[in-house]
Scaffold this active site. Sequence first.
Site, mmCIF file in Angstrom:
data_model
loop_
_atom_site.group_PDB
_atom_site.id
_atom_site.type_symbol
_atom_site.label_atom_id
_atom_site.label_comp_id
_atom_site.label_asym_id
_atom_site.label_seq_id
_atom_site.Cartn_x
_atom_site.Cartn_y
_atom_site.Cartn_z
ATOM 1 N N ASP A 152 0.827 -1.198 0.000
ATOM 2 C CA ASP A 152 0.000 0.000 0.000
ATOM 3 C C ASP A 152 0.869 1.259 0.000
ATOM 4 O O ASP A 152 1.623 1.497 0.948
ATOM 5 C CB ASP A 152 -0.888 -0.041 1.241
ATOM 6 C CG ASP A 152 -1.948 1.030 1.216
ATOM 7 O OD1 ASP A 152 -2.553 1.219 0.146
ATOM 8 O OD2 ASP A 152 -2.155 1.687 2.245
ATOM 9 N N THR B 139 -3.169 5.550 -4.221
ATOM 10 C CA THR B 139 -2.095 6.333 -3.604
ATOM 11 C C THR B 139 -0.777 6.164 -4.361
ATOM 12 O O THR B 139 -0.073 7.139 -4.596
ATOM 13 C CB THR B 139 -1.898 5.949 -2.127
ATOM 14 O OG1 THR B 139 -1.651 4.548 -2.031
ATOM 15 C CG2 THR B 139 -3.124 6.286 -1.316
ATOM 16 N N THR B 140 -0.475 4.933 -4.752
ATOM 17 C CA THR B 140 0.781 4.712 -5.465
ATOM 18 C C THR B 140 0.755 5.444 -6.798
ATOM 19 O O THR B 140 1.709 6.156 -7.151
ATOM 20 C CB THR B 140 0.996 3.206 -5.710
ATOM 21 O OG1 THR B 140 0.760 2.511 -4.488
ATOM 22 C CG2 THR B 140 2.400 2.924 -6.185
ATOM 23 N N ASP C 138 -9.000 0.095 1.179
ATOM 24 C CA ASP C 138 -9.000 0.639 -0.183
ATOM 25 C C ASP C 138 -10.299 0.284 -0.882
ATOM 26 O O ASP C 138 -10.933 1.102 -1.542
ATOM 27 C CB ASP C 138 -7.838 0.043 -1.003
ATOM 28 C CG ASP C 138 -6.486 0.624 -0.578
ATOM 29 O OD1 ASP C 138 -6.447 1.319 0.450
ATOM 30 O OD2 ASP C 138 -5.485 0.362 -1.275
#
Length: 562
Positions: free
Chosen positions: A65, A98-99, A390
């Site tokens: 994550d 997010t990545t 998520d």
Amino acid sequence: MAQQMGNQPLIVLSDESQRTSGKDAQSMNITAGKAVAEAVRTTLGPKGMDKMLVDDTGNVVVTNDGVTILKEMDIEHPAANMIVEVAETQENEVGDGTTSAVIVTGELLSEAEDLLEQEIHATTLAQGYRQAAEKAKEFLEEIAIEVSPEDTEYLEDIAGTAMTGKGAENAKDVLSELVVKGVQSVAEDGQVDTDDIKVEKVTGGAIENSELVEGVIVDKERVSDNMPFGVEDAKVALVDGGLEVAETEIDTEVNVTDPDQLQQFLDQEEEQLREMVDALKDAGANVVFVDGGIDDMAQHYLAQEGILAVRRVKNSDMKRLARATGATPVTNATDVTADDLGDAGSVAQKDIGGDERIFVEDVEEAKSVTLILRGGTEHVVDEVERAIEDSLGVVRVTLEDGKVLPGGGAPETELALKLRDFADSVGGREQLAVEAFADALEVGPRTLAENAGHDPIDSLVDLRSQHDAGNTGAGLDAYTGDIIDMEEEGVVEPLRVKTQAIESATEAAVMILRIDDVIAAGDLSGGKVGEEDEEPAGGPGGMGGGMGGGMGGMGGGMGGMM
Ligand code: ADP
Ligand code: MG
């Protein structure tokens, strides 16, 4: 630093402070930003790898994550931290992506670096980037697909896509179903409060044995063993105070000279407790949750009446209980009426993972649910939980917005194409910035391909030609390397994942690019950005402060090596 003290170049700054200006500042910040993106790059996509993070105390986190990695990394460089904020905003607003958001920010900086070298001014770049971002969001709106909140199957695809490549993937089908069911049951007027979905982790058992309890699980046991283990057709009372008598009365007023007097006080106390229990019984309650304590004598009376009672219930649980059962909390038990009670088909004490908890189930409208996640070990359950968070996020956002996009790099490729077209209509040097923005977006599909072991150039070429031919949904199948229709494949993500990523990435990149002066009160050279750390420019003299902390044990050897 110290050597400059004699001629005092800047009297407004203390001699501890550091100043970096112009191009140096820019390139220092860009390097730091890129390093952050580099740190999470290999985790992107279904075939992304995990990271093992170990903190000072030896605690281990294994995760895929993006935001978790960055938070755990303890990044100190100020520009690098702005990128971490991109991930945090993404996490708060959408819960997923997010990545991707961080990688795009890094790439925007990287592209900017080239243009700055060509003497394109940072302000021009910033304007070009902003313009491109606005357009990009418009284009995304245009290609977005509408989804109805009742389309459970579609929502499960969205839930599943967010889990791909994470610890939860093995049990994707089971978990997606639970996530969607959970979000749907707490949704109210198209809005979802994720606080209404509680996730309980249980170590032991397989991930597939995870379950959704439509109702509330309170992490407590019944207060006395003489009370029933479970109650069917429960009438639930919620008491915000306690079932006890304020003790001070006895402490201050009784001088034990006369045994009768003491007895009288005790009788009086008993009488008050009796009244509380009677009020609960008369109202028809057979279950009572109490925010405060429950006196031994009250416990005894409650047990006698067959009432299941739980004490010291957390405030947040009280709220959930109220919402789930429809009960109205009362401050004094003696005031309780039948109208204040809530309903539950069953309230029972059960064992999960060796812990006894109170399950409140079969409620009329479960405006509050608990997802019980199981996993073989603590690290496994922790990572499953992050994937589930998520997943909950994307389903919530989809219910709220009703718009999704195909995944697998499809929207990024489409945007890059359209933005390059759009760039032609933008005059001057900003055109170059818009083109750079388009190139930067392709870092998504490129990295997906790389991480899956496919040739990134070939993949990009194929993707582009499909999109050129009008296949807006064409994306990279990370498992085969083929370019396929992502919507058909069920790889879909909420529109907001992409719009939010573009927005925060652009804002952060622009902010970093516009900085031409870094004035730091302390030492900046000790920044802990991955392995990218460059030695402080001050030469060997500067080494002590910068590296000393992290590499104490190697101090001697390092000196010799330099
Ligand atoms: P992030 O933190 O950005 O969500 P992830 O590691 O979850 O990073 O990867 C997300 C990317 O993986 C998205 O671009 C998404 O479209 C892509 N993706 C997810 N599932 C698949 C799949 N089955 N095939 C191809 N791409 C996928
Ligand atoms: Mg994701």
